[in-house]
Design an enzyme around this catalytic site. Structure first.
Site, PDB file in Angstrom:
ATOM      1  N   LYS A   1       0.845  -1.142   0.079  1.00 21.01           N
ATOM      2  CA  LYS A   1       0.045  -0.187   0.042  1.00 21.01           C
ATOM      3  C   LYS A   1       0.829   1.160   0.068  1.00 21.01           C
ATOM      4  O   LYS A   1       1.615   1.334   0.922  1.00 21.01           O
ATOM      5  CB  LYS A   1      -0.957   0.135   1.168  1.00 21.01           C
ATOM      6  CG  LYS A   1      -1.808   1.101   1.353  1.00 21.01           C
ATOM      7  CD  LYS A   1      -2.912   0.963   2.626  1.00 21.01           C
ATOM      8  CE  LYS A   1      -3.829   2.331   2.507  1.00 21.01           C
ATOM      9  NZ  LYS A   1      -4.624   2.162   3.776  1.00 21.01           N
TER      10      LYS A   1
ATOM     11  N   LYS B   1      -2.232  -1.672  -3.581  1.00 18.67           N
ATOM     12  CA  LYS B   1      -3.239  -0.536  -3.653  1.00 18.67           C
ATOM     13  C   LYS B   1      -2.209   0.669  -3.634  1.00 18.67           C
ATOM     14  O   LYS B   1      -1.175   0.986  -2.929  1.00 18.67           O
ATOM     15  CB  LYS B   1      -3.873  -0.550  -2.356  1.00 18.67           C
ATOM     16  CG  LYS B   1      -4.916   0.872  -2.283  1.00 18.67           C
ATOM     17  CD  LYS B   1      -5.500   0.726  -0.878  1.00 18.67           C
ATOM     18  CE  LYS B   1      -6.442   1.837  -0.728  1.00 18.67           C
ATOM     19  NZ  LYS B   1      -7.131   1.934   0.667  1.00 18.67           N
TER      20      LYS B   1
END
Length: 377
Positions: free
Chosen positions: A248, A300
């Site tokens: 992320k 992400k």
């Protein structure tokens, strides 16, 4: 005596009719290039006709569908949904046209519609009415997220995978994903990794008790997956899966999400989310989570990090998800609203690119729309 006839004289041309156009020039024979004479004058030989013609497999929609190498499956889509505590009716999210902060009643209806469309999972995010320094509402039985998990699970049962976001940022008054170090001192205000792990454990157990099939730690604390796996197993929830937000990045594409969850963040999250410059680090983070017991891993954002996604997909022994985040969604919707792009084609192409890069599952705010367009299961 033979009689000879004088040859006939040529016929006089017919006078041109005023206003009539000249006869069209003869067309080039089929297959002859209009540039043939130009090339011949310069000694360029005519190209030989190809034997191998990939275009044969693109001739009709049916043919293209038959040989498609990548497909978007409705049951591989995950719909991120927001549930807010202090509202009586669903509230539109201005920065994400078409998305809503839901009530408990409306999120049940949304979940049922997702199940009917064949969407694979719903990922729930809570927006509480009050917050505190420790984010205690995250593991409270009557906290909005745990109530939403229970409501959705009661509505859909096992027809839809019910997933919960396992992170404190929506519940802390400071908007960070963990406890802050107290002052004074040079590290005051820093997110304190190790004490935060126990809070993630409590949050995951509360979500499992509410009925979550899957929890999704997204705070990027070192050791979070191992801690959550241990807590779930110790409380008899060994059947609850972990979808780890493994790679992320500290991305500017998260902007509209801040409105969706009513973020109170000051500063940024660069000391715990990844540097967008680092590709290999993404794979390292993923493999650490796999070692700690993650059942699925995630990259992400998705679109700006397809290189990382491809690396992860090539190496991961567990399923790989990718999150098409709020900024990716908002840009497409804004361009479509201005008439600059073909909305439906761009949506499909953007998700196709994520799948093509290696994602087994895609979290996208278009999940239900795509699934309905694909005809469901």
């Amino acid at each position: 005596m033979t009689e000879h006839t004088a040859p006939a004289s040529p016929a006089e041309p017919e006078p041109a009719t005023p206003g009539a156009s000249a006869a069209p020039a003869p067309a080039e024979p089929a297959g002859v290039s209009p540039a043939a004479s130009f090339l011949a004058d310069r000694g360029v030989p005519a190209p030989s006709a190809p034997v191998i013609r990939p275009r044969r497999l693109r001739t009709t929609p049916a043919m293209r569908g038959l040989v498609a190498q990548t497909r978007i499956r409705p049951d591989a889509l995950i719909y991120p949904v927001f549930v807010r505590e202090d509202i009586a009716e669903p509230r539109p999210i201005g920065a994400m046209p078409g998305q809503w902060q839901h009530t408990l009643d409306s999120v049940r209806r949304e979940a049922a519609a997702c199940a009917a469309a064949g969407v694979g999972a719903i990922d729930l995010f809570g927006v509480p009415a009050t917050r505190d320094e420790t984010g205690s509402g995250a593991w409270a039985e009557d906290g909005i997220l745990n109530r939403a998990v229970a409501a959705v699970r009661a509505e859909v049962g096992d027809a839809l995978v019910v997933c919960a976001d396992t992170c404190l940022d929506e519940f802390t008054s400071h908007g960070h994903c963990g406890l802050l170090r107290p002052g004074p001192g040079p590290r005051a205000g820093e997110v304190d990794n190790d004490p935060t792990l126990a809070l993630y454990q409590a949050m995951a157990v509360a979500q499992a008790e509410a009925g979550a099939h899957m929890v999704s730690p997204s705070g990027m604390m070192d050791g979070q997956v191992a801690a959550i796996r241990a807590a779930l197993d110790a409380t008899g929830h060994d059947d609850v899966a972990i979808l780890a937000y493994s790679a992320k990045y500290a991305s500017a594409y998260f902007g509209p999400f801040r409105e969706a969850v009513g973020s109170t963040l000051t500063g940024d999250r660069r000391t715990y989310q990844q540097d967008p410059a680092n590709r290999r680090e993404g794979l390292r983070e993923v493999m650490l989570d796999v070692e700690q017991g993650a059942d699925m891993v995630m990259v992400k954002p998705a679109g700006p990090y397809l290189d990382v996604l491809a690396d992860v997909a090539a190496a991961s022994p567990v399923p790989v998800a990718a999150y098409q985040v709020s900024g990716e969604y908002a840009m497409v919707e804004a361009a479509a609203a201005n008439g600059w792009i073909d909305r439906e084609r761009v949506i499909a192409e953007s998700v196709m690119g994520i799948v093509r890069a290696g994602a087994d599952c895609v979290l996208t705010y278009w999940a239900r729309e795509l699934a309905e367009g694909l005809g469901g299961r």
